[in-house]
Scaffold this motif. Structure first.
Motif, mmCIF file in Angstrom:
data_model
loop_
_atom_site.group_PDB
_atom_site.id
_atom_site.type_symbol
_atom_site.label_atom_id
_atom_site.label_comp_id
_atom_site.label_asym_id
_atom_site.label_seq_id
_atom_site.Cartn_x
_atom_site.Cartn_y
_atom_site.Cartn_z
ATOM 1 N N GLU A 90 11.166 4.998 -8.952
ATOM 2 C CA GLU A 90 10.854 3.750 -9.621
ATOM 3 C C GLU A 90 9.864 2.939 -8.783
ATOM 4 O OE1 GLU A 90 11.917 3.158 -12.572
ATOM 5 O OE2 GLU A 90 13.386 4.783 -12.712
ATOM 6 N N ILE A 91 9.136 2.023 -9.441
ATOM 7 C CA ILE A 91 8.155 1.208 -8.731
ATOM 8 C C ILE A 91 8.827 0.350 -7.667
ATOM 9 C CG2 ILE A 91 6.526 -0.713 -9.001
ATOM 10 C CD1 ILE A 91 5.660 0.487 -11.624
ATOM 11 N N ALA A 92 10.026 -0.141 -7.932
ATOM 12 C CA ALA A 92 10.742 -0.943 -6.937
ATOM 13 C C ALA A 92 10.998 -0.136 -5.672
ATOM 14 C CB ALA A 92 12.059 -1.444 -7.524
ATOM 15 N N ASP A 93 11.247 1.163 -5.822
ATOM 16 C CA ASP A 93 11.456 2.023 -4.660
ATOM 17 C C ASP A 93 10.162 2.181 -3.870
ATOM 18 O OD1 ASP A 93 14.115 2.526 -5.490
ATOM 19 O OD2 ASP A 93 13.411 4.088 -6.851
ATOM 20 N N LEU A 94 9.045 2.266 -4.577
ATOM 21 C CA LEU A 94 7.748 2.408 -3.917
ATOM 22 C C LEU A 94 7.410 1.162 -3.106
ATOM 23 C CD1 LEU A 94 5.718 4.096 -6.782
ATOM 24 C CD2 LEU A 94 6.484 5.161 -4.666
ATOM 25 N N LEU A 95 7.817 -0.001 -3.591
ATOM 26 C CA LEU A 95 7.580 -1.229 -2.845
ATOM 27 C C LEU A 95 8.268 -1.183 -1.480
ATOM 28 C CD1 LEU A 95 7.763 -4.222 -5.351
ATOM 29 C CD2 LEU A 95 5.896 -3.665 -3.791
ATOM 30 N N LYS A 96 9.481 -0.678 -1.447
ATOM 31 C CA LYS A 96 10.208 -0.562 -0.185
ATOM 32 C C LYS A 96 9.471 0.384 0.765
ATOM 33 C CE LYS A 96 14.686 -1.245 -2.451
ATOM 34 N NZ LYS A 96 15.973 -0.616 -2.788
ATOM 35 N N LEU A 97 8.976 1.478 0.206
ATOM 36 C CA LEU A 97 8.247 2.443 1.017
ATOM 37 C C LEU A 97 6.949 1.847 1.543
ATOM 38 C CD1 LEU A 97 8.282 5.349 2.052
ATOM 39 C CD2 LEU A 97 7.124 6.044 -0.042
ATOM 40 N N LEU A 98 6.288 1.042 0.717
ATOM 41 C CA LEU A 98 5.044 0.395 1.139
ATOM 42 C C LEU A 98 5.276 -0.593 2.283
ATOM 43 C CD1 LEU A 98 3.299 -0.251 -2.292
ATOM 44 C CD2 LEU A 98 2.328 1.022 -0.378
ATOM 45 N N GLU A 99 6.381 -1.312 2.227
ATOM 46 C CA GLU A 99 6.690 -2.250 3.302
ATOM 47 C C GLU A 99 6.850 -1.519 4.625
ATOM 48 O OE1 GLU A 99 10.150 -4.227 1.907
ATOM 49 O OE2 GLU A 99 9.060 -5.582 0.555
ATOM 50 N N GLY A 103 3.125 -1.119 8.675
ATOM 51 C CA GLY A 103 3.011 -1.037 10.125
ATOM 52 C C GLY A 103 2.563 0.323 10.596
ATOM 53 N N PHE A 104 3.072 1.366 9.949
ATOM 54 C CA PHE A 104 2.711 2.732 10.308
ATOM 55 C C PHE A 104 1.210 2.963 10.141
ATOM 56 C CE2 PHE A 104 2.000 7.124 8.865
ATOM 57 C CZ PHE A 104 2.556 7.841 9.913
ATOM 58 N N GLU A 105 0.660 2.541 9.004
ATOM 59 C CA GLU A 105 -0.760 2.753 8.726
ATOM 60 C C GLU A 105 -1.648 1.916 9.649
ATOM 61 O OE1 GLU A 105 -2.277 4.842 6.805
ATOM 62 O OE2 GLU A 105 -0.605 5.658 5.639
ATOM 63 N N MET A 106 -1.213 0.718 9.976
ATOM 64 C CA MET A 106 -1.992 -0.130 10.875
ATOM 65 C C MET A 106 -2.118 0.506 12.253
ATOM 66 S SD MET A 106 -0.400 -3.829 9.740
ATOM 67 C CE MET A 106 -1.108 -4.727 11.128
ATOM 68 N N ALA A 213 -10.137 -1.700 12.135
ATOM 69 C CA ALA A 213 -9.419 -0.620 11.453
ATOM 70 C C ALA A 213 -8.001 -1.066 11.107
ATOM 71 C CB ALA A 213 -9.391 0.623 12.330
ATOM 72 N N ARG A 214 -7.382 -1.743 12.034
ATOM 73 C CA ARG A 214 -6.028 -2.241 11.810
ATOM 74 C C ARG A 214 -6.000 -3.242 10.658
ATOM 75 N NH1 ARG A 214 -1.585 -2.218 15.217
ATOM 76 N NH2 ARG A 214 -0.026 -3.808 14.726
ATOM 77 N N ARG A 215 -6.967 -4.159 10.655
ATOM 78 C CA ARG A 215 -7.025 -5.173 9.582
ATOM 79 C C ARG A 215 -7.288 -4.519 8.232
ATOM 80 N NH1 ARG A 215 -10.002 -8.019 13.525
ATOM 81 N NH2 ARG A 215 -11.962 -7.404 12.537
ATOM 82 N N ALA A 216 -8.193 -3.542 8.204
ATOM 83 C CA ALA A 216 -8.528 -2.871 6.942
ATOM 84 C C ALA A 216 -7.321 -2.122 6.391
ATOM 85 C CB ALA A 216 -9.704 -1.925 7.156
ATOM 86 N N ILE A 221 -2.774 -1.878 2.341
ATOM 87 C CA ILE A 221 -1.369 -1.800 1.957
ATOM 88 C C ILE A 221 -0.907 -3.089 1.284
ATOM 89 C CG2 ILE A 221 0.976 -1.413 2.777
ATOM 90 C CD1 ILE A 221 -0.904 1.008 2.917
ATOM 91 N N ASP A 222 -1.358 -4.231 1.798
ATOM 92 C CA ASP A 222 -0.956 -5.505 1.184
ATOM 93 C C ASP A 222 -1.431 -5.605 -0.265
ATOM 94 O OD1 ASP A 222 0.439 -6.461 3.336
ATOM 95 O OD2 ASP A 222 -1.220 -7.655 4.135
ATOM 96 N N LYS A 223 -2.627 -5.127 -0.533
ATOM 97 C CA LYS A 223 -3.133 -5.144 -1.905
ATOM 98 C C LYS A 223 -2.312 -4.224 -2.798
ATOM 99 C CE LYS A 223 -7.724 -4.905 -2.136
ATOM 100 N NZ LYS A 223 -9.097 -4.523 -1.705
#
Length: 235
Positions: A90-99, A103-106, A213-216, A221-223
């Motif tokens: 579900e999309i709600a589950d994806l939101l948790k994964l995105l949160e 940090g990982f991607e940054m 790179a960190r900011r990008a 992810i925030d978007k």
């Protein structure tokens, strides 16, 4: 005293079987030994074995099949990160994964900017090109996965690579879910938008600018979080 000892013995069995599963000695789908085999091998009572099996089942590592016995759960290999495929349905589950992913991607983008090679840059550029010319959801998901995998390799840190490989497409929010039923033009517009974020990350890594790179990566992810949150609110 007897109860305490039984509890400790059961937990010891749980730890032993969990270690075997994590090491790959008992892969998903393999059969657990029978209660009698465990009692003989470890010198414990059947009550202890049943308690251990109940705990393993509660942890999602063991499944029982009527008339066949106990087996290692199909998704036991996902337990280390607690992200099984059905957990992101579900999309709600994806939101948790995105949160979690922010940090990982940054961190990954920052290290990649410091350590990338020409080969890494070529792999990222190829993924960008694939995304730009994608014509369906599957091809863009593949391009997205390749892009983030290339960044992981550029960190020169095997744990980033292993973590990314382990989660696979679950680390990349599923466009199959977000764009289900969308027209091709809608998909293509979305893919180009994602690719603009990717290009910003790539440009910073190319320039060997860790802070940029960190900011990008953070903006990317925030978007995504904002888009998924808006989708939930609209629904």
């Amino acid at each position: 005293m007897a109860t305490t000892k039984a509890v400790l013995l059961a937990q010891d069995l749980v730890d032993r079987f969990e270690d075997r599963i994590n090491r790959g000695d008992m892969p998903p789908g393999s059969r657990f030994p029978t209660e009698r085999e465990v009692t003989d091998d470890f010198g414990v009572s059947r009550t202890v074995v049943r308690e251990a099996f109940a705990r393993l089942s509660a942890r999602g590592l063991l499944v029982s099949r009527r008339g066949a016995g106990a087996f290692v759960a199909d998704h036991a290999q996902y337990r280390a990160f607690q992200v099984a495929p059905e957990e992101v349905a579900e999309i709600a589950d994806l939101l948790k994964l995105l949160e979690m992913r922010r940090g990982f991607e940054m961190e990954m983008a920052e290290l990649a900017a410091q350590r990338r090679s020409d080969t890494d840059l070529a792999d990222m550029a190829q993924a960008l090109d694939l995304m730009e010319h994608s014509t369906d959801v599957d091809s863009s998901v593949q391009a997205d996965t390749l892009f983030h995998a290339a960044i992981a390799r550029a960190t020169r840190n095997d744990y980033f690579v292993r973590f990314t490989d382990f989660l696979g497409v679950r680390l990349v929010p599923s466009r199959r879910l977000y764009l289900q039923g969308s027209e091709p033009k809608v998909h293509q517009s979305y893919a180009r938008m994602i690719n603009r974020d990717h290009r910003a990350i790539y440009d910073a890594i190319l320039a060997q600018n860790p802070a940029a790179a960190r900011r990008a990566a953070c903006r990317h992810i925030d978007k995504s979080i904002d888009r998924y949150a808006a989708r939930i609110e609209a629904a």
